[in-house]
Design an enzyme around this catalytic site. Structure first.
Site, short mmCIF file in Angstrom:
data_model
loop_
_atom_site.label_atom_id
_atom_site.label_comp_id
_atom_site.label_asym_id
_atom_site.label_seq_id
_atom_site.Cartn_x
_atom_site.Cartn_y
_atom_site.Cartn_z
N TRP A 79 47.34 28.25 -25.22
CA TRP A 79 46.98 28.12 -23.80
C TRP A 79 47.97 27.23 -23.05
O TRP A 79 47.61 26.47 -22.15
CB TRP A 79 45.56 27.58 -23.64
CG TRP A 79 44.53 28.52 -24.22
CD1 TRP A 79 43.95 28.44 -25.43
CD2 TRP A 79 44.01 29.70 -23.57
NE1 TRP A 79 43.10 29.50 -25.64
CE2 TRP A 79 43.11 30.30 -24.49
CE3 TRP A 79 44.22 30.31 -22.34
CZ2 TRP A 79 42.40 31.47 -24.21
CZ3 TRP A 79 43.52 31.47 -22.06
CH2 TRP A 79 42.62 32.04 -22.99
N LYS A 111 45.20 34.67 -20.06
CA LYS A 111 45.11 34.48 -18.61
C LYS A 111 46.54 34.34 -18.10
O LYS A 111 47.49 34.22 -18.89
CB LYS A 111 44.30 33.24 -18.24
CG LYS A 111 42.80 33.42 -18.35
CD LYS A 111 42.04 32.20 -17.84
CE LYS A 111 40.55 32.44 -17.85
NZ LYS A 111 39.78 31.26 -17.38
N ASP A 330 30.94 54.82 -3.71
CA ASP A 330 29.95 53.94 -3.10
C ASP A 330 30.43 53.40 -1.76
O ASP A 330 31.63 53.17 -1.56
CB ASP A 330 29.65 52.77 -4.05
CG ASP A 330 28.72 51.75 -3.43
OD1 ASP A 330 27.54 52.08 -3.24
OD2 ASP A 330 29.17 50.64 -3.11
N GLU A 384 28.92 58.59 -0.59
CA GLU A 384 27.72 57.92 -0.12
C GLU A 384 27.97 57.49 1.34
O GLU A 384 28.45 56.40 1.60
CB GLU A 384 27.38 56.70 -0.98
CG GLU A 384 26.03 56.11 -0.64
CD GLU A 384 25.92 54.62 -0.90
OE1 GLU A 384 24.81 54.15 -1.17
OE2 GLU A 384 26.93 53.91 -0.80
#
Length: 656
Positions: A79, A111, A330, A384
């Site tokens: 890290w 990350k 959506d 939608e």
């Protein structure tokens, strides 16, 4: 002149707006595509960005134009924030090559450390295809998912090519993987495949629509606050298990749609795409324009080529990597207008072509539909959209937006209001209007309720009709109120299926009148799973009346699947409507539908029909919890059909 103006003559005063729609679409393609390039070859962002393994190492690339520096970190380097810096490329791109084929082991956590405008912070890689959450602190990490070819994790597809039958209407079973277990837990892809898919197959539905697959940190958002667009939710299992689910559905003849959220994104920064490079405008509109005033989410800037590239690549990724057969888009209304449809009645055509229209979003939806159908000509796309935007389901070359279907969103709204009134006050003329009115040549998916109508604070149709009696009187002895609820539940579904669209949709469990509402575990309910599950055993209990609703739904879906009645060319022809007697009768092709909505009056309908006839479905049959009074007879002397209907019953007849 585009053909849409012939299809809908009311659009002729807005010919300039249609021309502008098409001009912007053509300009966008010229701006995005280099010479000889197609949308499919353009939408390959996931093949370039993110993590890619080679024989001698790994490439990792990002697009972060606002960043000053990027460094990859993870358990592979302890890290360390600085040991693996990315090199700046052109146009805001960054890249690093890490030598060694196993430099980033399978399941290692990663990350990216970003510096921007004097600040330092960690982010999840944008194109990462797996996110895992630490159960102890809710901290999320990207996970390298690269199983060896020989490992059991690599999924080998069994169905090499799948295509939904073009002779069947779309009969959609809306699903949420996590809440599909009867136990109080989050269900998995594999458990859904083993335990729920066979139920769906037996019911006759030919499409499943999977909600909440795109990674979302907040489970109770129902999957509509997406943070990681290329990650299948790890709550439900591994990527290979999702692939196996899709593959198994295909082997059953069931297509799989992804409930896609490209209308907005979660505000999350630590585990989402928001402010990835330190700016609020990398993907979204800057400032207040990038905030949805009602949903508290971020709004994409569809004018940016890089955003279009990201979103189109996302569509291709789900189709290529997981073999989804299409998408339910959506929040399309929110995309189409700068006001997001909030507080607008859309009561005249001018409101569709005003300054409030987000023409960049319209263009994106056209590009998305073109790409999807280029990749799979039989793919299904559903919008939608509650605004009724003209041309939503008209081909792009005609001046439309290119969707295959729109959801008939006004129908469930109509039913929610109707079931809260007295039976004798139901207006069958209004019912006919609400279920049959739609834009010319545009196909709808009809439905009387979806997950929206079952959320906490609302009720399912069965719960509106029966209320607390469902707790005490669903046994075979029943009650008058339960008998009424069961009878009307069947009629509402049959009339909605047959009139409100060229396809039909149901939310899982509602086919047998699932009790209560949906409420995900959250602080406000003590993190309970009690309402975030499906009580399948109710429909299997031979001492309860849920079984009758399930049997009726199976028969109705089978009728819709095998009968040619839901096509765009099969217009509904009203034969008789008597609001006083609460009778409605209509034809679709060779199919005759007769309903008696009266609360206590037996009715007889005489229909001039000299042909032979067969009863295909009778809601009054004993197997559906009926009383077997309703019938149909051919009166040869009078050359007609005499249909006798018990109160709150319906019959479907095939005239040969």
């Amino acid at each position: 002149m585009y053909k849409i103006l012939e299809i809908d003559p009311y659009l002729k005063p807005y010919q300039d707006d249609i021309n502008l729609r098409m001009e912007l679409y053509e300009k966008a393609k010229k701006r995005l595509l280099s010479s000889g390039q197609t949308l499919s070859s353009f939408a390959n962002g996931y093949l370039h960005y993110g993590f890619h393994q080679t024989d001698n190492g790994w490439f990792y690339r990002e697009w972060a134009p606002g960043a000053d520096s990027l460094s990859l970190k993870g358990d592979f380097n302890g890290w360390d924030n600085h040991s693996h810096p990315l090199t700046a490329q052109q146009n805001g791109d960054w890249e690093i090559f890490i030598p060694g084929k196993n430099a980033l082991p399978h399941k290692s956590l990663v990350k990216v450390h970003v510096t921007s405008k004097g600040s330092e912070f960690d982010r999840i890689p944008l194109y990462i295809n797996r996110i895992v959450q630490d159960p102890h602190n809710n901290n999320s990490n990207g996970m390298i998912w690269a199983p060896e070819e020989e490992a059991r994790e690599v999924y080998k597809w069994n169905v090499k090519a799948f295509s939904l039958s073009t002779t069947e209407p779309p009969l959609i079973y809306e699903c949420h993987i996590g809440m599909s277990s009867e136990e109080g837990k989050i269900n998995t892809y594999s458990e859904f495949m083993d335990n729920v898919l066979p139920r769906i197959k037996k019911c006759g539905y030919n499409i499943i629509q999977l909600m909440a697959v795109m990674e979302h940190p907040y489970y109770a958002s129902f999957g509509y606050q997406v943070a990681n667009f290329f990650s299948a939710s790890s709550r439900f299992g591994t990527p290979e298990e999702l692939k196996q689910l899709v593959d198994t559905a295909h082997s059953m003849g069931i297509a799989v749609l992804l409930d896609l959220v490209h209308s907005h994104a979660a505000t999350n920064t630590l585990d989402g795409i928001n402010e990835f490079d330190g700016t609020d405008y990398q993907f979204f509109h800057a400032g207040n324009a990038g905030q949805h005033p009602a949903w508290g989410t971020k709004l994409f800037n569809y004018a940016k080529p890089e955003v279009i590239h990201f979103l189109l690549s996302n569509l291709k990724y789900w189709m290529e990597e997981y073999r989804f057969d299409g998408f339910r888009f959506d929040g399309v209304t929110s995309m189409l207008y700068h006001h997001h449809g909030l507080g607008e009645a859309f009561d005249n055509y001018a409101k569709y072509f005003s300054m409030a229209t987000d023409t960049d979003a319209v263009t994106y939806l056209q590009l998305a539909n073109e790409l999807i159908h280029d990749l799979n000509k039989n793919a299904v796309t559903i919008a939608e959209d509650m605004s009724g935007m003209p041309g939503m389901c008209i081909p792009i070359e005609y001046g439309g937006i290119g969707f295959d279907y729109r959801l008939a969103m006004g129908v469930p709204d109509y039913w929610v209001k109707t079931v809260q009134t007295r039976d004798e006050d139901w207006d069958l003329g209004k019912m006919w209007y609400e279920l049959t009115t739609r834009r010319p040549k545009e196909k709808n998916i009809g439905y009387c309720e979806s997950h929206d109508q079952a959320l906490v604070g609302d009720k399912t149709i069965m719960f509106w009709l029966a209320d607390s009696d469902m707790y005490w009187h669903m046994d075979l002895s029943g009650s008058l109120n339960i008998d009424r609820a069961i009878a009307l539940h069947k009629l509402i579904r049959l009339v909605s299926m047959s009139l409100s669209g060229e396809g039909y949709m149901n939310f899982m469990g509602n086919e047998f009148g699932h009790p209560e509402w949906i409420d995900f575990p959250r602080e406000g309910n003590g993190n309970s799973f009690h309402y975030a599950r499906r009580q399948w055993s109710l429909s299997e209990n031979q001492n309860l009346k849920y079984q009758f609703l399930l049997e009726f739904d199976r028969a109705m879906i089978n009728l819709a699947k095998t009968g040619d009645m839901l096509g765009l060319n099969h217009k509904s022809k009203l034969i008789r409507l008597d609001n006083d007697s609460k009778i409605i009768c209509y034809k679709k092709g060779d199919y005759l539908f007769a309903f008696n909505f009266h609360m206590n009056k037996n009715n007889t309908i005489e229909v001039p029909e000299p042909k032979k006839h067969r009863i295909l479905l009778n809601s009054d049959d004993k197997q559906f919890g009926g009383f077997e009074y309703s019938s149909c007879e051919l009166d040869k002397a009078r050359n007609n059909i005499s249909i006798k209907l018990n109160p709150r019953t319906a019959i479907v007849i095939k005239c040969d």
